[in-house]
Write an enzyme that holds these catalytic residues in place. Structure first.
Site, PDB file in Angstrom:
ATOM      1  N   CYS A  58       0.822  -1.211   0.000  1.00 57.94           N
ATOM      2  CA  CYS A  58       0.000   0.000   0.000  1.00 57.94           C
ATOM      3  C   CYS A  58       0.856   1.261   0.000  1.00 57.94           C
ATOM      4  O   CYS A  58       0.341   2.353  -0.195  1.00 57.94           O
ATOM      5  CB  CYS A  58      -0.921   0.007   1.218  1.00 57.94           C
ATOM      6  N   CYS A  66      -1.949  -4.098   8.275  1.00 63.80           N
ATOM      7  CA  CYS A  66      -1.595  -2.727   8.672  1.00 63.80           C
ATOM      8  C   CYS A  66      -0.926  -2.717  10.043  1.00 63.80           C
ATOM      9  O   CYS A  66      -0.058  -1.891  10.309  1.00 63.80           O
ATOM     10  CB  CYS A  66      -2.833  -1.844   8.707  1.00 63.80           C
TER      11      CYS A  66
HETATM   12 FE1  FES Z   1      -1.389   0.453   4.307  1.00 63.19          FE
HETATM   13 FE2  FES Z   1      -3.141   0.018   6.208  1.00 63.19          FE
HETATM   14  S1  FES Z   1      -3.534   0.193   4.100  1.00 63.19           S
HETATM   15  S2  FES Z   1      -1.000   0.119   6.368  1.00 63.19           S
END
Ligand code: FES
Length: 144
Positions: free
Chosen positions: A34, A103
């Protein structure tokens, strides 16, 4: 998607945000998937974490877990802090949706990478604790 009150609280009012000046240890990790990034800085006295701060450029779950993780390691001995798992942090927050569990790894790994740097610098890695750092590599793998 339902978030617990604790997650919302730590997201809206994160504890320990910032950076410790002249920190004794610091670690930065990123989640390749992400692109979120977390930096943790620690103040260490006599083998105890006396202060911890974080900066997270990331999602709400990453911020909430960073906040809780820094709360949980303050006052802990270094070896104890190393054993902090992302699962324990998520539990302390009343749980995270499964899709957001990755996360919470960001906080665990940032703490571990800061401690790894400190252990290396102070020659503290022993046969007993070195397996705790092996996990850092495994986790880093999982997070990708
Ligand atoms: Fe990247 Fe939560 S979406 S750490």
């Amino acid at each position: 998607m339902q978030y617990s009150d604790q997650v919302m609280d730590h997201f809206m009012n994160p504890r320990n945000v910032g950076e410790i000046e002249n920190a004794d240890a610091s670690g930065t990790v990123g989640n390749a998937k992400c692109g979120d990034i977390m930096k943790v800085t620690l103040k260490i006295e006599d083998g105890v974490i006396v202060d911890a701060k974080f900066k997270t450029f990331g999602c709400g779950s990453a911020i909430a877990t960073s906040s809780m993780a820094t709360e949980m390691i303050k006052g802990k001995k270094l070896d104890e802090a190393l054993r902090l798992t992302n699962k324990a942090v998520a539990e302390a927050l009343g749980g995270l949706p499964p899709i957001k569990m990755h996360c919470s790894l960001l906080a665990e790994q940032a703490v571990k990478s800061a401690l790894l740097a400190y252990y290396k610098e102070h020659d503290l890695i022993t046969d007993e604790n070195k397996h705790l750092f092996d996990k850092l590599d495994e986790d880093a793998h999982d997070a990708h």
